[in-house]
Design an enzyme around this catalytic site. Structure first.
Site, PDB file in Angstrom:
ATOM      1  N   ASP A 165     -10.828   9.513  -2.885  1.00 28.02           N
ATOM      2  CA  ASP A 165      -9.921   9.576  -4.027  1.00 28.02           C
ATOM      3  C   ASP A 165      -9.824  11.026  -4.499  1.00 28.02           C
ATOM      4  O   ASP A 165     -10.819  11.628  -4.895  1.00 28.02           O
ATOM      5  CB  ASP A 165     -10.457   8.685  -5.151  1.00 28.02           C
ATOM      6  N   ASP A 211     -10.603 -11.234 -16.354  1.00 23.93           N
ATOM      7  CA  ASP A 211     -10.512 -12.458 -17.152  1.00 23.93           C
ATOM      8  C   ASP A 211      -9.084 -12.611 -17.672  1.00 23.93           C
ATOM      9  O   ASP A 211      -8.624 -11.823 -18.493  1.00 23.93           O
ATOM     10  CB  ASP A 211     -11.515 -12.382 -18.305  1.00 23.93           C
ATOM     11  N   ARG A 239     -10.486  15.557  -7.739  1.00 28.75           N
ATOM     12  CA  ARG A 239     -10.713  16.724  -6.877  1.00 28.75           C
ATOM     13  C   ARG A 239      -9.572  17.733  -6.954  1.00 28.75           C
ATOM     14  O   ARG A 239      -9.675  18.825  -6.402  1.00 28.75           O
ATOM     15  CB  ARG A 239     -10.906  16.273  -5.424  1.00 28.75           C
ATOM     16  N   GLY A 277      -6.148   1.663  -3.937  1.00 25.76           N
ATOM     17  CA  GLY A 277      -7.135   0.810  -4.574  1.00 25.76           C
ATOM     18  C   GLY A 277      -7.266   1.010  -6.071  1.00 25.76           C
ATOM     19  O   GLY A 277      -7.195   0.045  -6.857  1.00 25.76           O
ATOM     20  N   SER A 285     -14.510   2.186   0.528  1.00 26.50           N
ATOM     21  CA  SER A 285     -15.452   1.876  -0.548  1.00 26.50           C
ATOM     22  C   SER A 285     -14.732   1.409  -1.804  1.00 26.50           C
ATOM     23  O   SER A 285     -13.842   2.094  -2.308  1.00 26.50           O
ATOM     24  CB  SER A 285     -16.305   3.102  -0.892  1.00 26.50           C
ATOM     25  N   HIS A 309       0.826  -1.212   0.000  1.00 29.43           N
ATOM     26  CA  HIS A 309       0.000   0.000   0.000  1.00 29.43           C
ATOM     27  C   HIS A 309       0.858   1.259   0.000  1.00 29.43           C
ATOM     28  O   HIS A 309       0.354   2.350  -0.234  1.00 29.43           O
ATOM     29  CB  HIS A 309      -0.923  -0.007   1.215  1.00 29.43           C
ATOM     30  N   ASP A 325      -7.202   9.890   3.805  1.00 27.98           N
ATOM     31  CA  ASP A 325      -8.191   9.766   4.875  1.00 27.98           C
ATOM     32  C   ASP A 325      -8.811  11.115   5.196  1.00 27.98           C
ATOM     33  O   ASP A 325      -8.133  12.152   5.184  1.00 27.98           O
ATOM     34  CB  ASP A 325      -7.537   9.243   6.155  1.00 27.98           C
TER      35      ASP A 325
END
Length: 457
Positions: free
Chosen positions: A292, A395, A296, A161, A385, A156, A312
């Site tokens: 995220d 796949d 922004r 994410g 989220s 991380h 955060d």
């Protein structure tokens, strides 16, 4: 679950890549700087001859995708004052082949994460120096039923994410023989602190996410809470239940806008956790939201920005207010925290971190046994989220996954929202709580929805 490790390889970029040291952004070096596990399950032809083909396809495509995603083949280094640097040295990632005498049926109908997953996702040996640890570890496990699992754990400190999802989806595209869709953007300077500062420090916002989280009333530290046994579950919300929560959240006079699916569910989780933990009315509690910042920023970050651009932000309340007031109140606290994240907010946070002598206290090292750093367990929690991430439909050439989800997480208060795999509006909550609180949480979580549905009939 009996799992036998058959082979371990180091997979390196198939072509020469840029090598050198890269300064990480302040967001890369704070929060969780350990590895985050995820897992995919696939049904494949059961012929034994296919096992070697699957492994070869994954390793070959991995060596090719590591060319554009070359930072993942590097290693981290501690430099000074709790700061990290990324050495792009093409040392490669770890690829493990394993087999299990179990079948998918042994994992249950819904593949809910359990301690069994510990055998399916690579273990990171944090007793080793950080510069000896691969940033990506992958385990391919062949099951006797003919299916396979692909367990992936990624650092991380290097990706968030969206970036992890970007890497995995492009890896799958190459495995299918298709070209890269989005080239990763590697210049992390766009999120570095300015010199001189890009935002005057006098205009810094109050960044409550850098404060120590509240303690349980009467406690002077969180040592006892860190040591308590936890459990993890996957709880399902139907589309109807999600809509019920949104209607409930938007009824009660808190805020003028319609609360989002995330805000309604996260607010409900927060209230349910307070009830399950038996908090007193005057117990301070926080809910950490991951936002995220890519869209922004002004201007928005380049497409394919590869690194940590999520940060955060913290919603605060007293437990008594959360429990006694309508759901919309909890949502209003969450909405306020999310709207706080503007371009200026991101840049003042960067400047704040740049001016810290040591970043250690802002790093979550709980996963490597440290009792230092932030602890977001009781009386607090976080709700991450993945609702808008393209996490499904990965796949590698033998069809889409039958299940995708997080690996095991054992941090009290850690939770994750995923879209239901049916694609029809259901939501999955992956939640970790202390064992004594879990059953009570489930009761309040579903009971309160049922009451709301009755009131709306």
């Amino acid at each position: 679950m009996p799992v036998t490790l058959k082979a371990c390889y180091t997979v390196k970029p198939i072509e020469t890549t840029w090598c050198g040291r890269v300064s990480l952004s302040e967001w890369d070096q704070t929060g969780n700087v350990t590895h985050v596990p995820i897992i995919y399950f696939y049904r494949t032809p059961s012929q034994e001859s296919n096992n070697n083909s699957i492994a070869s396809t994954l390793k070959d495509s991995l060596s090719r995708v590591l060319v554009p995603f070359y930072p993942l083949a590097g290693r981290l280094h501690w430099i000074n004052n709790g700061r990290l640097e990324l050495d792009c040295n093409a040392m490669g990632v770890q690829f493990i082949e394993a087999e299990s005498s179990s079948s998918f049926e042994d994992l249950g109908d819904d593949f809910s994460p359990s301690s069994e997953y510990n055998y399916l996702v690579p273990t990171v040996d944090y007793t080793l120096p950080i510069h000896g640890l691969p940033l990506v570890l992958i385990q391919l496990t062949n099951f006797k039923c003919g299916g396979v699992s692909i367990g992936i754990t990624l650092s991380h400190a290097v990706v968030d994410g969206p970036s992890a999802s970007h890497f995995i989806s492009e890896w799958a595209r190459l495995a299918r023989g298709e070209p890269l869709q989005t080239v990763p953007f590697h210049d992390r300077k766009v999120l570095h602190a300015g010199d001189p500062p890009s935002v005057p420090l006098a205009r810094c916002h109050s960044h409550t996410e850098f404060d120590e989280p509240p303690l349980l009333l009467g406690k002077t530290d969180n040592t006892e809470e860190r040591k308590k046994k936890t459990a993890m579950v996957i709880l399902k919300l139907s589309k109807t239940q999600v809509e019920t929560l949104k209607k409930t959240a938007n009824y009660g006079g808190y805020g003028n806008d319609s609360y989002s699916r995330y805000e309604a569910i996260a607010g409900h989780i927060w209230r349910s956790a307070c009830k399950a933990r038996g908090h007193k009315e005057d117990q301070p509690t926080t809910l950490t939201v991951i936002v995220d910042s890519r869209s922004r920023m002004e201007p928005p970050l380049p497409k394919g920005y590869f690194g940590n651009a999520t940060l955060d932000t913290v919603a605060t309340s007293l437990a008594g207010d959360l429990v006694s007031k309508p759901l919309g109140y909890a949502c209003s606290r969450i909405r306020e925290a999310i709207e706080r994240v503007t371009d200026e907010y991101v840049r003042t946070g960067i400047e704040f971190l740049k001016n810290q002598e040591d970043l250690s206290r802002f790093q979550d090292l709980y996963a490597i046994g440290s009792e230092k750093g932030p602890f977001y367990g009781n009386p607090n929690l976080g709700v991450v989220s993945w609702l808008t991430l393209p996490i499904y439909g990965v796949d590698f050439g033998w069809g889409k996954e039958v299940y995708m989800g997080p690996g095991t997480h054992d941090f009290d208060g850690d939770s994750l929202l995923l879209p239901g795999p049916d694609g029809e509006g259901s939501v999955l909550l992956a939640l970790c709580l202390q064992v004594p609180h879990m059953d009570t949480f489930k009761k309040h979580f579903y009971q309160d929805i049922n009451v709301s549905e009755s009131c709306q009939d």
